[in-house]
Design a protein around this motif. Structure first.
Motif, PDB file in Angstrom:
ATOM      1  N   SER A 151      28.681  37.329  48.298  1.00 49.26           N
ATOM      2  CA  SER A 151      28.690  38.717  47.238  1.00 49.26           C
ATOM      3  C   SER A 151      30.668  38.881  47.501  1.00 49.26           C
ATOM      4  CB  SER A 151      28.258  39.828  47.737  1.00 49.26           C
ATOM      5  OG  SER A 151      28.174  40.049  48.920  1.00 49.26           O
ATOM      6  N   LYS A 152      30.967  38.887  48.740  1.00 45.53           N
ATOM      7  CA  LYS A 152      32.185  39.268  49.228  1.00 45.53           C
ATOM      8  C   LYS A 152      32.914  38.410  48.824  1.00 45.53           C
ATOM      9  CE  LYS A 152      31.651  42.550  52.345  1.00 45.53           C
ATOM     10  NZ  LYS A 152      31.849  43.976  52.012  1.00 45.53           N
ATOM     11  N   GLU A 174      32.621  37.501  45.344  1.00 48.64           N
ATOM     12  CA  GLU A 174      32.713  37.110  43.815  1.00 48.64           C
ATOM     13  C   GLU A 174      33.588  39.027  43.933  1.00 48.64           C
ATOM     14  OE1 GLU A 174      31.494  37.001  39.731  1.00 48.64           O
ATOM     15  OE2 GLU A 174      31.655  35.394  42.265  1.00 48.64           O
ATOM     16  N   GLU A 175      33.546  39.360  45.056  1.00 43.73           N
ATOM     17  CA  GLU A 175      34.307  40.456  44.592  1.00 43.73           C
ATOM     18  C   GLU A 175      35.973  40.616  44.910  1.00 43.73           C
ATOM     19  OE1 GLU A 175      33.016  43.181  48.034  1.00 43.73           O
ATOM     20  OE2 GLU A 175      31.112  43.468  46.959  1.00 43.73           O
ATOM     21  N   CYS A 176      36.250  39.371  45.726  1.00 53.01           N
ATOM     22  CA  CYS A 176      37.643  38.787  45.943  1.00 53.01           C
ATOM     23  C   CYS A 176      37.895  38.333  44.423  1.00 53.01           C
ATOM     24  CB  CYS A 176      37.758  38.160  46.923  1.00 53.01           C
ATOM     25  SG  CYS A 176      39.435  37.741  47.157  1.00 53.01           S
ATOM     26  N   ARG A 177      38.386  39.207  43.405  1.00 49.94           N
ATOM     27  CA  ARG A 177      39.945  38.255  42.428  1.00 49.94           C
ATOM     28  C   ARG A 177      40.959  38.636  41.685  1.00 49.94           C
ATOM     29  NH1 ARG A 177      35.141  37.641  38.271  1.00 49.94           N
ATOM     30  NH2 ARG A 177      33.227  38.058  39.243  1.00 49.94           N
ATOM     31  N   GLY A 198      41.230  38.757  36.363  1.00 53.59           N
ATOM     32  CA  GLY A 198      39.637  38.541  36.564  1.00 53.59           C
ATOM     33  C   GLY A 198      38.714  37.862  37.202  1.00 53.59           C
ATOM     34  N   SER A 218      37.370  35.235  39.683  1.00 51.02           N
ATOM     35  CA  SER A 218      37.368  35.634  41.240  1.00 51.02           C
ATOM     36  C   SER A 218      37.526  33.845  42.470  1.00 51.02           C
ATOM     37  CB  SER A 218      35.640  36.153  41.343  1.00 51.02           C
ATOM     38  OG  SER A 218      34.786  34.568  40.678  1.00 51.02           O
TER      39      SER A 218
END
Length: 451
Positions: free
Chosen positions: A25-26, A28-31, A35, A37
């Motif tokens: 999840s971390k 995935e949040e780093c984009r 957009g 990821s």
């Protein structure tokens, strides 16, 4: 076992309370700003490595990551033939619009430069005359010509060609030369010399030498600039003298590159290296600069001068394969070191001597075919070499066919001289020591044996 590991990994990733799921999840949040990821990036990297392990070893890991960042998982397919044709038509249409806009812009600039005073109100304003747009100087495309010479195995390196191209453009602006090109390079024992050729301006304030060809005519029709450093200024060479040419024919001397130094040779050469350099340039230009036949014609007002034949088109590749289709651009140099004999006053006692010289060494016609050049038993004098594919191809948007092969001619007596033709373009170049092959050479006789 491998399947069990993958199954266990997926179960941990789907469970939101496991450390692996939190880690994903971390990621995935780093984009980035688009957009994209970090998790998608890692997935794509491992996907390509698993699909083709031999293509991406460990030392290419960073390179693979960089390429994926550039494409953003969107691999672009090469355009089809139809797309390429549509793109060419689109670009040609835009280029035509740009050309029309530039011509109109030039006209408006010339009109504004006149700055005519305004007419009183109530009276019709006079339309200012449209001045003729000055023709830009004829500057050789050095970069395009370098590609032709590379086909024939002759080059100076991309960086040097770029510096030469900039120097040619700069000299064209500074000197307002009508026609300017890169002549070649003289190899010396210390520092080599680069040479640029241009048509001499007859109105230029240039001191003419009595008894020699005036500036802008004969052997001084062209003017030459030289440099030993492509990033420094260019120096103009003086006009050539007939005595320098006749003396240069008697010696074989490699230049040192120091133009102010005397020429140490036998027979004795009275001038400095700058005079010998200018004489050799004149000799090489007269003997090696060739053009396709029919491009120029004799001037009806003066048979000793030539002019472009506007009714003639540039011959094709198949027509120019023979040496009889090429002619010398410059006039032949006589034994007296000039293109023509001087005119003596009526009743001169030297007239009989001059007539004998004319009979022994007649003035040749301009535009002499190179097939008539001879030297001893050497046959042929001009070596012809073909580079590339000689297949004929249809031309897009034009009638007829063309060949993209390069055709090169090299003379026997001047090693380093070459003329290359490709796809309707041609140019001559010289890269050598400035020494003619053949002829008599001075070989000192050894001293007698010591008893």
């Amino acid at each position: 076992v491998h399947g069990d590991i993958i199954k266990a990994t997926r179960m941990q990733a789907t469970n939101p309370k496991t450390p692996l799921s939190i880690f994903f999840s971390k990621l995935e949040e780093c984009r980035d700003k688009d957009g994209y990821s970090f998790l998608e990036h890692v997935k794509e990297m491992f996907n390509r490595i698993l699909l083709n392990p031999s293509a991406y070893p460990l030392d290419k890991f960073e390179e693979l990551s960089y390429l994926i960042k550039l494409t953003h998982l969107k691999l672009k397919q090469p355009p089809t033939d139809k797309q390429v044709k549509e793109m060419s038509a689109y670009l040609s249409e835009k280029q035509e619009w740009v050309n029309r806009y530039l011509s109109q812009l030039k006209l408006e600039i010339h009109l504004k430069m006149q700055q005519l005073p305004p007419q009183p109100q109530g009276q019709p304003q006079a339309q200012p005359p449209v001045p003729p747009i000055p023709q830009p100087p004829s500057i050789a495309n050095v970069i395009a010509e370098s590609k032709m010479f590379e086909w024939a195995g002759v080059g100076l390196g991309e960086e040097n060609w770029l510096l030469i191209s900039n120097a040619v453009k700069r000299l064209a602006i500074q000197t307002e030369a009508k026609k300017i090109r890169f002549w070649g390079k003289i190899l010396c024992s210390t520092r080599d010399i680069y040479v640029i050729e241009a048509k001499a301006n007859k109105d230029e304030d240039f001191a003419s030498i009595p008894g020699e060809d005036p500036h802008g005519k004969g052997l001084n029709e062209n003017v030459y600039w030289i440099t030993q450093d492509l990033l420094s200024d260019w120096q103009k060479l003086p006009d050539v003298k007939a005595a320098d040419i006749t003396s240069a024919r008697e010696i074989k001397k490699m230049l040192t590159g120091n133009l102010d130094s005397p020429v140490r040779s036998f027979p004795f050469y009275s001038g400095k290296e700058s005079a010998l350099l200018r004489a050799q340039i004149a000799r090489i230009s007269a003997a090696t600069t060739i053009v396709p036949g029919g491009i120029f014609k004799a001037n009806p007002d003066n048979a000793k001068e030539i002019m472009p034949d506007e009714e003639s088109a540039v011959p094709g590749y198949a027509e120019l394969k023979g040496a009889d289709k090429w002619v010398h651009l410059n006039a032949n140099i006589l034994k007296i070191g000039r293109e023509d004999y001087p005119v003596l006053p009526e009743g001169s006692p030297d007239q009989e001597k001059l007539d004998k010289m004319k009979e022994a060494d007649p003035v040749l016609d301009r535009l002499k075919p190179i097939s008539e050049d001879k030297y001893g038993a050497i046959e042929p004098y001009w070596q012809k070499t073909v580079y590339g594919d000689e297949q004929q191809y249809n031309q897009q948007g034009k009638e007829g066919t063309t060949s993209y092969a390069a055709l090169a001619f090299r003379p026997f007596r001047w090693p380093g001289a070459i003329t290359v033709y490709q796809n309707g373009k041609w140019q001559s170049l010289y890269i050598g020591y400035g020494i003619q092959r053949g002829g008599d050479a001075f070989i000192p006789i050894g001293p007698p044996a010591v008893i």
